[in-house]
Design a protein around this motif. Structure first.
Motif, PDB file in Angstrom:
ATOM      1  N   ASP A 169       0.833  -1.199   0.000  1.00 18.33           N
ATOM      2  CA  ASP A 169       0.000   0.000   0.000  1.00 18.33           C
ATOM      3  C   ASP A 169       0.874   1.259   0.000  1.00 18.33           C
ATOM      4  OD1 ASP A 169      -2.171  -1.614  -0.013  1.00 18.33           O
ATOM      5  OD2 ASP A 169      -2.966  -1.011   1.953  1.00 18.33           O
ATOM      6  N   GLU A 170       1.998   1.203   0.713  1.00 18.02           N
ATOM      7  CA  GLU A 170       2.900   2.355   0.729  1.00 18.02           C
ATOM      8  C   GLU A 170       3.328   2.696  -0.694  1.00 18.02           C
ATOM      9  OE1 GLU A 170       3.019   0.044   3.043  1.00 18.02           O
ATOM     10  OE2 GLU A 170       2.741   1.258   4.863  1.00 18.02           O
TER      11      GLU A 170
ATOM     12  N   VAL B 256       0.429   4.058  -2.878  1.00 13.81           N
ATOM     13  CA  VAL B 256       0.130   5.447  -2.508  1.00 13.81           C
ATOM     14  C   VAL B 256       1.189   6.362  -3.129  1.00 13.81           C
ATOM     15  CG1 VAL B 256       0.109   7.082  -0.584  1.00 13.81           C
ATOM     16  CG2 VAL B 256      -1.165   4.935  -0.396  1.00 13.81           C
TER      17      VAL B 256
ATOM     18  N   PHE C   1      -8.520   8.339   1.310  1.00 12.21           N
ATOM     19  CA  PHE C   1      -9.374   7.731   2.327  1.00 12.21           C
ATOM     20  C   PHE C   1     -10.859   7.976   2.035  1.00 12.21           C
ATOM     21  CE2 PHE C   1      -5.292   7.969   4.505  1.00 12.21           C
ATOM     22  CZ  PHE C   1      -5.231   6.723   5.107  1.00 12.21           C
TER      23      PHE C   1
ATOM     24  N   ARG D  88      -4.685  -3.262   8.861  1.00  5.16           N
ATOM     25  CA  ARG D  88      -4.072  -1.963   9.119  1.00  5.16           C
ATOM     26  C   ARG D  88      -5.082  -1.027   9.760  1.00  5.16           C
ATOM     27  NH1 ARG D  88      -0.003   0.094   5.051  1.00  5.16           N
ATOM     28  NH2 ARG D  88       0.912  -1.710   4.008  1.00  5.16           N
TER      29      ARG D  88
ATOM     30  N   PRO E 185       0.515   1.630   9.396  1.00  6.24           N
ATOM     31  CA  PRO E 185      -0.780   2.311   9.379  1.00  6.24           C
ATOM     32  C   PRO E 185      -1.466   2.169   8.023  1.00  6.24           C
ATOM     33  CG  PRO E 185       1.011   3.891   9.253  1.00  6.24           C
ATOM     34  CD  PRO E 185       1.653   2.565   9.513  1.00  6.24           C
ATOM     35  N   LEU E 186      -2.768   2.286   8.056  1.00  4.73           N
ATOM     36  CA  LEU E 186      -3.560   2.254   6.826  1.00  4.73           C
ATOM     37  C   LEU E 186      -3.146   3.437   5.974  1.00  4.73           C
ATOM     38  CD1 LEU E 186      -6.069   0.855   5.501  1.00  4.73           C
ATOM     39  CD2 LEU E 186      -7.433   2.642   6.542  1.00  4.73           C
ATOM     40  N   ARG E 187      -2.835   3.185   4.723  1.00  2.19           N
ATOM     41  CA  ARG E 187      -2.396   4.273   3.862  1.00  2.19           C
ATOM     42  C   ARG E 187      -3.499   4.769   2.935  1.00  2.19           C
ATOM     43  NH1 ARG E 187       2.790   5.515   3.272  1.00  2.19           N
ATOM     44  NH2 ARG E 187       1.756   7.355   2.427  1.00  2.19           N
TER      45      ARG E 187
END
Lengths: 404, 602
Positions: free
Chosen positions: A242-243, A246, A395, B527, B550-552
């Motif tokens: 996910d990093e 993103v 988000f 996460r 953490p949730l990204r």
């Protein structure tokens, strides 16, 4: 299809006169859509991430489908209101012959009317058309193309099960540009298995070099019932973390922003004046026809869905009835308007909401959304509510979850 | 109801391994004797609980009275007393066998004798039962009756000259079985004139009539309206209803020695009419109860918590109702810092635990968080006080502990030769102490180990099955407590200890378990909006750590016209998923995480 949920609207009687129709507000002259989506479910190969109902089409099957689509158009309610946007999506609409496309556009024009400056888009896959075919499409009225590129690395395209390589992408772009399509879009996906940040940056540079008017860039979603769904787990190798995805998204915003593209929706970028009019209809929660197998339409405030299976669709068309279901409630309509409208960078004008839904309902919704304002995902300024880029987009589901 | 002399009563049960065809055979006996018409026959009549039928096992036993006219022209009463088929219910099995004079030993002719069968045969022999060997599924192409006969003779020492070859499914050999029961199983002793002694072999709770007690009259007789006493519990009742099981309940006015029946007497809970207790008449009591009664001792404990804390009262009511019908289920309220209010529950074994959990979720529609099962540790403190600890969170700190003892079981596994190595490895890895290995037949071996119960209630059985490709079978029995070098491993989420994730483990394995457990939790806990450190600690010493990044993002990239309905469904699904999670401090923890310690792979 549940018979009880069907009502018959004879094709030759103006639908507003039928007793079976829902109440129509008298304030607006017509509530019938001025946007039409046509689904073409055929593909040369099945991409490994895709969970759409698509079929490897034979010529005969495609022709049969076109005939059924023409029949569906013929019994779809109309007031000859004139279409402002038409969108051929898929599947791979560029598998249609030029003659088939002409017949469809002709039928739409006769049934609904098509405005002189209407946006008529078609999705195309590299390698599925030559210059002659595209020229014929252009003559038939197509004035916007969306090319499914996905990546600029052959190994990634192979991994996705795409039917083309990078060379076919450039060949297709060349034809599009030579024919003078000034409005065209490239579709790309990030977060693919084995894709590195460097791969993605290279793809972005390749996009800039081609200089399309519009770019759609999607963060890959792993769908359960697909080969990808069986092979990969989100956030686990060989998928980027996910990093990393993103990072890819932020890089996209930076690179395309610097090059003068407007980031106007979560996943869409356009040169000024080239936002996709058709897709804006969805995000503004306005009505549209959804024609063809598996298509969903929003007509008379009803979300109507065609059968997702091709043969069930054929049977459905043979009944010759336009499906009528329950209208969305005012509450649902407001939720949908927010869920869709907040995807746009421009956000939603509170005044327009108040007018459409009444002040108290809107105030109630704003209260429900307060936590996302506190989290820094959303803001309400200048009588407008909008997500804050990029955190609010990243988000956005957290925001939307408050509404459901 | 026909009154039959004691000499023409036969009481028997069926001993068989799961899947060897016990229920099918029972069904066939009921059909052929005309006890149940073909029309009434639902498959597997005796197992009438959904969960039992789904799992193909019998948990609660039942009974059936059949009338059979034998080749000698006489009419006999055959009482089939069914036994539960799982290691957790050994005591119940022993009581139902005590109510019989004979047993059919049913063995799958293509499989052979399994550990559980062997254990039950020993129980039957202890009760002096006449055993009739039956080779079932004789019609299957893989049947090897000669080999299996050899196996039974060698393993049990049972003469198999007259072993019956049968196929319950095809109806082969059923009359031979009935004749054999009449001829070989001895009639009960004629003790009709003595004071009443009736052995309870099962009971269940009926919402309208109170507890229904199943019993076998060992001596004397009992009549409708009699005032009776349960000799162990001391409770007295008046019989509202007396009857026999055909297998549906049919009322009668009197039952005498040798007969099997049921009573209803406005009994409030099964605890008042425990299996193994003796019924006698208040007016003419027996001198002493029948031998063999035991209190149910829970061996496995876990915490049960409602996911939604508002459901605490509902959970209490559900447990209350279940315990009306399950004397072995123990529960008492407990509270956990992590999980809020719930219950610490005691079970006979793992299957018993699973069945109760499943019934709570299915029949009472509760969403539960279950903590990993634990055994009862016996802790001696430095001041000499001895504590029984069911919950790892209650373990006194190392400074005040003198000794921890843990329960051991004797595990016997029967396996084809080729898996002996891997099963020995399994037992050794679980701190097992080798006791014995015997070659039963050229290709089947019995392996005996003494293993801490705590190691057996994790995934021991699953491991045994997967390592032996399903061919090995096992059973175990408690052999007592032994001291061990044990420590408590605590788990800290976001710096806060989570009591429900603590476990007691051997000191030598603690580091490895800590490492595996933190790794597993990292996989299971999604996460969050912030980074969450996971630590495993013994006392103040951290032995392993991981971080949940953490949730990204939480975004749906693509959303066009038709997707809106789908998108809303997706959001709802996400929301539902969150609801099923437990908020531990500010961390949302899914249910599976609390059982993570059972799923560690080294």
């Amino acid at each position: 299809m549940d018979k009880a949920s069907l009502a018959i609207i004879p094709a030759d009687i103006p639908p507003t006169k039928s007793a079976t129709l829902p109440q129509i507000s008298t304030e607006q002259p017509s509530i019938l859509p001025t946007a039409a989506y046509l689904h073409i479910p055929f593909c040369q190969t099945h991409c490994r991430y895709c969970d759409f109902a698509v079929t490897i089409g034979t010529e005969d099957l495609i022709e049969k489908y076109v005939q059924y689509l023409l029949q569906e158009i013929a019994f779809t309610p109309t007031e000859l209101q004139g279409l402002e946007t038409v969108y051929f999506g898929g599947g791979t609409p560029s598998l249609l012959s030029s003659n088939q496309l002409e017949r469809l556009i002709d039928a739409l024009s006769k049934r609904f009317g098509i405005s002189a400056n209407a946006e008529i888009s078609l999705e195309a896959n590299p390698g599925t058309f030559d210059r002659a075919k595209l020229q014929a499409y252009q003559r038939a009225g197509i004035n916007r193309l969306s090319l499914g590129v996905q990546a600029f690395q052959d190994h990634l395209l192979r991994l996705c099960g795409r039917s083309h390589g990078v060379a076919e992408v450039y060949a297709s772009v060349k034809i599009i540009q030579e024919l003078g399509f000034d409005n065209f879009n490239l579709d790309l996906i990030f977060g693919l298995p084995e894709q590195s940040l460097a791969d993605w940056e290279a793809s972005l540079q390749a996009v800039l070099a081609i200089a399309p008017t519009h770019v759609s860039l999607y963060d890959l979603i792993i769908e359960e019932n697909t080969p990808f769904g069986r092979l990969y787990q989100t956030d686990r190798p060989p998928l980027p973390t996910d990093e990393e995805t993103v990072e890819m998204y932020l890089k996209t915003i930076e690179v395309l922003g610097n090059a003068g593209y407007e980031h106007y929706e979560i996943a869409n970028f356009a040169r000024p004046g080239y936002q996709c009019k058709h897709n804006r209809v969805y995000w503004k929660n306005q009505p549209y026809y959804g024609l063809g197998v598996g298509a969903t339409g929003y007509v008379y405030k009803q979300r109507v869905e065609r059968p997702r299976n091709l043969y069930e669709y054929f049977t459905w068309v043979e009944t010759g009835q336009f499906t009528v279901t329950e209208s969305v409630t005012s509450q649902e309509e407001l939720t949908d308007t927010l869920l869709l409208g907040l995807r746009l960078t421009e956000g939603i004008m509170l005044e327009s909401l108040d007018k459409r839904f009444g002040k108290s309902l809107v105030a109630q919704m704003l209260h429900v959304l307060q936590p996302s304002i506190d989290s820094g995902y959303m803001q309400v300024i200048h009588e407008k509510m909008q997500l804050i880029v990029p955190q609010g987009f990243l988000f956005s589901n957290e925001v939307f979850a408050l509404l459901t | 109801m026909t009154d039959v002399p004691v000499s023409r009563i036969r009481n028997f049960s069926i001993i068989a391994h799961i899947d060897h065809g016990k229920s099918t055979l029972a069904d066939r006996l009921l059909q052929i004797t005309g006890t149940v018409s073909n029309r009434e026959m639902t498959a597997q009549f005796l197992d009438n609980m959904d969960i039992e039928r789904e799992r193909g096992i019998t948990i609660k036993l039942q009974a059936a009275r059949m009338e059979y006219t034998a080749k000698d022209g006489e009419m006999y009463i055959l009482n089939l007393i069914d036994t539960p088929g799982h290691v957790d219910f050994t005591y119940e099995v022993s009581r139902s066998l005590a109510a019989c004079e004979g047993a059919l030993l049913v063995v799958d002719a293509s499989q052979g004798v399994e550990a559980q069968t062997l254990a039950n045969v020993y129980l039957a022999l202890e009760n002096d039962l006449e055993i009739i060997p039956v080779l079932n599924k004789i019609d299957l192409p893989g049947a090897e009756p000669e080999r299996v006969i050899e196996e039974i003779e060698e393993m049990i020492g049972l003469d198999c000259t007259d072993a019956i070859r049968a196929s319950a499914k095809e109806g082969i050999g059923i009359l031979d079985i009935l004749e054999s029961i009449v001829q070989k199983v001895p009639p009960p002793k004629d003790t009709v004139s003595e004071p009443l002694q009736a052995l309870i072999f099962d009971s269940y709770y009926d919402a309208y009539r109170g507890v229904i007690v199943y019993f076998r009259v060992m001596s004397g007789s009992v009549r409708q309206g009699d005032k009776i006493r349960f000799m162990v519990s001391g409770k007295e009742f008046e019989i509202d209803e007396l009857g026999v099981l055909k297998p549906n309940q049919v009322r009668v006015s009197e039952l005498h020695a040798g007969e099997v029946g049921y009573i209803a007497a406005s009994i409030r809970a099964v605890q008042d009419a425990r299996v193994g207790d003796t019924i006698t008449q208040v007016s003419r009591p027996a001198a002493q109860p029948l031998a063999g009664y035991q209190e149910a001792t829970p061996m496995v404990f876990c915490g049960l918590y409602p996911t939604d804390s508002d459901q605490f009262e509902e959970l209490r009511e559900a447990l209350d109702k279940l315990s009306l019908n399950d004397a072995a289920l123990h529960f008492e309220p407990e509270s956990s810092g992590a999980l809020g209010f719930g219950f610490r529950c005691g079970f006979l074994g793992l299957l018993h635990m699973e069945v109760v959990q499943e019934r709570l979720e299915r029949e009472y529609d509760l969403d539960l968080v279950t903590t990993a099962p634990s055994v009862v540790y016996r802790v001696t403190k430095t001041d000499g006080e001895v504590l029984e600890v069911q919950n790892p969170a209650d373990l006194p700190s190392a400074q005040v502990r003198e000794m921890i003892e843990e329960p051991y079981v004797r595990v016997e596994a029967i396996t084809p030769q080729e898996y002996v190595g891997t099963l020995m490895e399994l037992c050794q890895g679980r701190r097992g102490v080798f006791v014995d290995m015997r070659y039963l037949t050229p290709n089947r071996t019995s392996l005996v180990y003494e293993v801490p119960l705590a190691e057996v209630i994790t995934d021991f059985f699953d491991q045994l099955k997967s390592r032996s490709r399903g061919y090995a079978s096992m059973e175990y029995k408690l052999i007592g407590y032994r001291p061990g070098n044990l420590v408590r491993l605590d788990i800290l989420l976001n710096g806060e200890p989570v009591d429900s994730l603590s476990c007691i483990t051997h000191a030598d394995k603690a580091h490895e378990i800590g490492r595996l457990l933190t790794g597993k939790l990292k996989e299971l806990i999604p996460r969050q909006q912030f980074q969450v450190p996971i630590q495993a600690a013994i006392g103040a010493k951290v032995v392993a750590r991981e971080n949940i990044a953490p949730l990204r993002k939480n975004v749906l990239a693509k959303c066009y016209g038709g997707d809106i309905t789908r998108k809303k469904k997706l959001l709802e699904k996400q929301k539902k998923g969150k609801k099923r999670m437990k908020n531990v401090g500010s961390v949302e923890v899914p249910q599976e995480a609390f059982m993570a310690v059972l799923k560690l792979e080294s």
